[in-house]
Motif scaffolding. Structure first.
Motif, PDB file in Angstrom:
ATOM      1  N   GLU A  31       0.832  -1.208   0.000  1.00 36.17           N
ATOM      2  CA  GLU A  31       0.000   0.000   0.000  1.00 36.17           C
ATOM      3  C   GLU A  31       0.869   1.262   0.000  1.00 36.17           C
ATOM      4  O   GLU A  31       1.951   1.280   0.569  1.00 36.17           O
ATOM      5  N   ILE A  32       0.362   2.304  -0.662  1.00 38.05           N
ATOM      6  CA  ILE A  32       0.963   3.639  -0.520  1.00 38.05           C
ATOM      7  C   ILE A  32       0.083   4.385   0.472  1.00 38.05           C
ATOM      8  O   ILE A  32      -1.087   4.665   0.197  1.00 38.05           O
ATOM      9  N   PHE A  33       0.655   4.656   1.640  1.00 42.69           N
ATOM     10  CA  PHE A  33      -0.107   5.223   2.737  1.00 42.69           C
ATOM     11  C   PHE A  33       0.423   6.628   2.995  1.00 42.69           C
ATOM     12  O   PHE A  33       1.609   6.807   3.271  1.00 42.69           O
ATOM     13  N   GLY A  34      -0.424   7.627   2.872  1.00 46.79           N
ATOM     14  CA  GLY A  34       0.014   9.020   2.986  1.00 46.79           C
ATOM     15  C   GLY A  34      -0.292   9.610   4.346  1.00 46.79           C
ATOM     16  O   GLY A  34      -1.347   9.358   4.915  1.00 46.79           O
ATOM     17  N   PHE A  35       0.647  10.392   4.840  1.00 50.90           N
ATOM     18  CA  PHE A  35       0.470  11.157   6.078  1.00 50.90           C
ATOM     19  C   PHE A  35       0.348  12.610   5.693  1.00 50.90           C
ATOM     20  O   PHE A  35       1.261  13.180   5.105  1.00 50.90           O
ATOM     21  N   LEU A  36      -0.773  13.212   6.058  1.00 51.62           N
ATOM     22  CA  LEU A  36      -1.001  14.608   5.726  1.00 51.62           C
ATOM     23  C   LEU A  36      -1.172  15.354   7.033  1.00 51.62           C
ATOM     24  O   LEU A  36      -1.891  14.892   7.918  1.00 51.62           O
ATOM     25  N   GLY A  37      -0.538  16.500   7.169  1.00 55.07           N
ATOM     26  CA  GLY A  37      -0.718  17.256   8.404  1.00 55.07           C
ATOM     27  C   GLY A  37       0.080  18.537   8.372  1.00 55.07           C
ATOM     28  O   GLY A  37       1.076  18.638   7.661  1.00 55.07           O
ATOM     29  N   ALA A  38      -0.358  19.507   9.163  1.00 56.84           N
ATOM     30  CA  ALA A  38       0.311  20.809   9.215  1.00 56.84           C
ATOM     31  C   ALA A  38       1.699  20.655   9.825  1.00 56.84           C
ATOM     32  O   ALA A  38       2.036  19.600  10.376  1.00 56.84           O
ATOM     33  N   ASN A  39       2.510  21.687   9.765  1.00 53.89           N
ATOM     34  CA  ASN A  39       3.814  21.699  10.430  1.00 53.89           C
ATOM     35  C   ASN A  39       3.614  21.419  11.918  1.00 53.89           C
ATOM     36  O   ASN A  39       2.712  21.985  12.535  1.00 53.89           O
ATOM     37  N   GLY A  40       4.433  20.515  12.449  1.00 48.38           N
ATOM     38  CA  GLY A  40       4.356  20.231  13.882  1.00 48.38           C
ATOM     39  C   GLY A  40       3.234  19.283  14.273  1.00 48.38           C
ATOM     40  O   GLY A  40       2.990  19.056  15.458  1.00 48.38           O
ATOM     41  N   ALA A  41       2.555  18.693  13.284  1.00 49.79           N
ATOM     42  CA  ALA A  41       1.412  17.818  13.587  1.00 49.79           C
ATOM     43  C   ALA A  41       1.847  16.506  14.240  1.00 49.79           C
ATOM     44  O   ALA A  41       1.059  15.861  14.925  1.00 49.79           O
ATOM     45  N   GLY A  42       3.092  16.105  14.009  1.00 53.93           N
ATOM     46  CA  GLY A  42       3.583  14.865  14.608  1.00 53.93           C
ATOM     47  C   GLY A  42       3.929  13.785  13.593  1.00 53.93           C
ATOM     48  O   GLY A  42       4.162  12.627  13.968  1.00 53.93           O
ATOM     49  N   LYS A  43       4.013  14.159  12.321  1.00 48.33           N
ATOM     50  CA  LYS A  43       4.293  13.169  11.277  1.00 48.33           C
ATOM     51  C   LYS A  43       5.691  12.575  11.422  1.00 48.33           C
ATOM     52  O   LYS A  43       5.860  11.357  11.446  1.00 48.33           O
ATOM     53  N   SER A  44       6.697  13.437  11.513  1.00 49.65           N
ATOM     54  CA  SER A  44       8.082  12.935  11.585  1.00 49.65           C
ATOM     55  C   SER A  44       8.311  12.152  12.876  1.00 49.65           C
ATOM     56  O   SER A  44       9.022  11.137  12.873  1.00 49.65           O
ATOM     57  N   THR A  45       7.710  12.606  13.957  1.00 54.50           N
ATOM     58  CA  THR A  45       7.875  11.900  15.239  1.00 54.50           C
ATOM     59  C   THR A  45       7.301  10.487  15.123  1.00 54.50           C
ATOM     60  O   THR A  45       7.906   9.518  15.594  1.00 54.50           O
ATOM     61  N   THR A  46       6.144  10.354  14.478  1.00 55.60           N
ATOM     62  CA  THR A  46       5.559   9.032  14.273  1.00 55.60           C
ATOM     63  C   THR A  46       6.490   8.164  13.432  1.00 55.60           C
ATOM     64  O   THR A  46       6.786   7.015  13.784  1.00 55.60           O
ATOM     65  N   ILE A  47       6.979   8.716  12.333  1.00 55.69           N
ATOM     66  CA  ILE A  47       7.857   7.947  11.446  1.00 55.69           C
ATOM     67  C   ILE A  47       9.127   7.524  12.174  1.00 55.69           C
ATOM     68  O   ILE A  47       9.572   6.377  12.051  1.00 55.69           O
ATOM     69  N   ARG A  48       9.691   8.432  12.968  1.00 58.80           N
ATOM     70  CA  ARG A  48      10.934   8.078  13.674  1.00 58.80           C
ATOM     71  C   ARG A  48      10.688   6.929  14.655  1.00 58.80           C
ATOM     72  O   ARG A  48      11.552   6.063  14.841  1.00 58.80           O
ATOM     73  N   MET A  49       9.503   6.885  15.263  1.00 55.54           N
ATOM     74  CA  MET A  49       9.190   5.739  16.133  1.00 55.54           C
ATOM     75  C   MET A  49       9.062   4.462  15.308  1.00 55.54           C
ATOM     76  O   MET A  49       9.539   3.398  15.712  1.00 55.54           O
ATOM     77  N   LEU A  50       8.405   4.572  14.146  1.00 48.05           N
ATOM     78  CA  LEU A  50       8.188   3.379  13.320  1.00 48.05           C
ATOM     79  C   LEU A  50       9.499   2.855  12.735  1.00 48.05           C
ATOM     80  O   LEU A  50       9.596   1.688  12.367  1.00 48.05           O
TER      81      LEU A  50
END
Ligand SMILES: Nc1ncnc2c1ncn2[C@@H]1O[C@H](COP(=O)(O)OP(=O)(O)OP(=O)(O)O)[C@@H](O)[C@H]1O
Ligand SMILES: [Mg+2]
Length: 317
Positions: A31-50
């Motif tokens: 799957e191509i799964f997209g993360f959409l969110g404003a600056n500071g929403a927590g996208k990179s933090t989630t990815i770094r945990m994963l």
């Protein structure tokens, strides 16, 4: 089918601040799964945990069946990761970067030669092997970074804003590569700020202030407008017209889209002609008023506004 990525209640605090707040979702193989969110929403933090780079405060995440908290090194071996800031060594040449990442992943001999050719071909860098990376145009650098993240043929890749600040042609080419990976069974989790890019994703998660605010295919996400309508109003003075529209009882809210206004109505049965007449009565020339299907941008604005308002009503985080 076992999910490629399985996230349950994932949470990360920095002191009192909750950067990722009880997030749950899963991603299917290929799957191509997209993360959409404003600056500071927590996208990179989630990815770094994963990616096994940052320990979760609470919750679990299985990536390729491996628990990121229990075996972060095992996760790192199984994934490819392109970080938001460039993961390449700018002072090294193209070939030196490929060799460096080959060394990290322990790829040698004939396999290394085959993977090196793959990267050069995929990135369109044949003949540029000795160019210093910092001298490459942005689009080439990004494809090289992707290639280096794919050197060890990981079944799951995390791409954190891979197409920031590159030109539209390079972005399109990059998305062709992502689609190609997916068609070969590679699972791709990608973050972006570009709503047109999100349309390439099989499913999209909208992250707002650390929380998962919406999740689905673009068609599913458009259902947030079920029971409402969006009117596209073409008028010479959209900003002023938006103020008039907002004062009308039928209209919930407006947003400006270039030279037009999108007006969200409280109910689905609104009459565009009546809105046009009301605008004209208020002294606005009206070129057209018509119902339009919600764009992903309409969806994103609506979800972010509503979850933002709910967070404020609940006293924030
Ligand atoms: N190491 C850290 N210490 C303290 N706060 C942090 C740390 N890392 C991230 N944060 C905060 O967590 C929040 C989420 O950051 P994150 O980088 O995950 O956002 P993002 O969605 O990737 O944003 P962007 O679109 O700007 O990349 C931000 O408020 C950020 O300041
Ligand atoms: Mg980020």
């Amino acid at each position: 089918m076992t999910p490629a990525i399985d996230v349950r209640g994932l949470t990360r605090r920095f002191g009192d601040f909750v950067a990722v707040d009880d997030v749950s979702f899963d991603v299917r193989p290929g799957e191509i799964f997209g993360f959409l969110g404003a600056n500071g929403a927590g996208k990179s933090t989630t990815i770094r945990m994963l990616c096994g780079l940052l320990a979760p405060t609470a919750g679990t995440a299985l990536v390729g069946g491996v628990d990121v908290a229990r075996d972060p090194e095992g996760v790192k071996r199984r994934i490819g990761y392109m970080s938001q800031k460039f993961s390449l060594y700018e002072a090294l040449t193209v070939d030196q970067n490929i060799a460096f990442f080959g060394g990290i992943y322990g790829i040698e001999g004939a396999r290394f030669q085959a993977r090196r050719r793959f990267v050069l071909e995929m990135a369109g860098l044949e003949g540029r092997e000795r160019v210093v990376t910092r001298d490459l145009p942005g689009g080439w650098r990004q494809r090289l970074a992707l290639g280096c993240a794919l050197l060890h043929e990981p079944p799951i890749v995390f791409l954190d804003e891979p197409t920031g600040s590159v030109d539209p042609l390079s972005r399109r080419r990059f998305w062709d590569l992502i689609t190609d990976l997916s068609s070969r069974g590679v699972t791709v989790l990608v973050t972006t700020h570009y709503l047109d890019e999100a349309e390439h994703c099989h499913r999209i998660a909208i992250i707002q202030a650390g929380k998962l605010a919406a999740l689905g295919t673009t068609d599913e996400l458009r259902q947030v407008f079920a029971g409402r309508a969006i009117l596209e109003v073409q008028t010479p003075r959209p900003v002023d017209a938006a103020l008039v529209l907002e004062a009308m009882p039928e209209i919930e809210k407006t947003s400006i889209f270039g030279t037009s206004v999108h007006a969200v109505t409280h109910t689905a049965d609104v009459d565009p002609a009546a809105i046009a007449r009301a605008l004209e009565a208020a002294g606005h020339a009206v070129t057209s008023v018509s119902r339009v299907p919600p764009s992903l941008e309409d969806v994103f604005l609506d979800v972010v506004e509503r979850t933002g308002a709910a967070a404020l009503a609940g006293g924030g985080r």
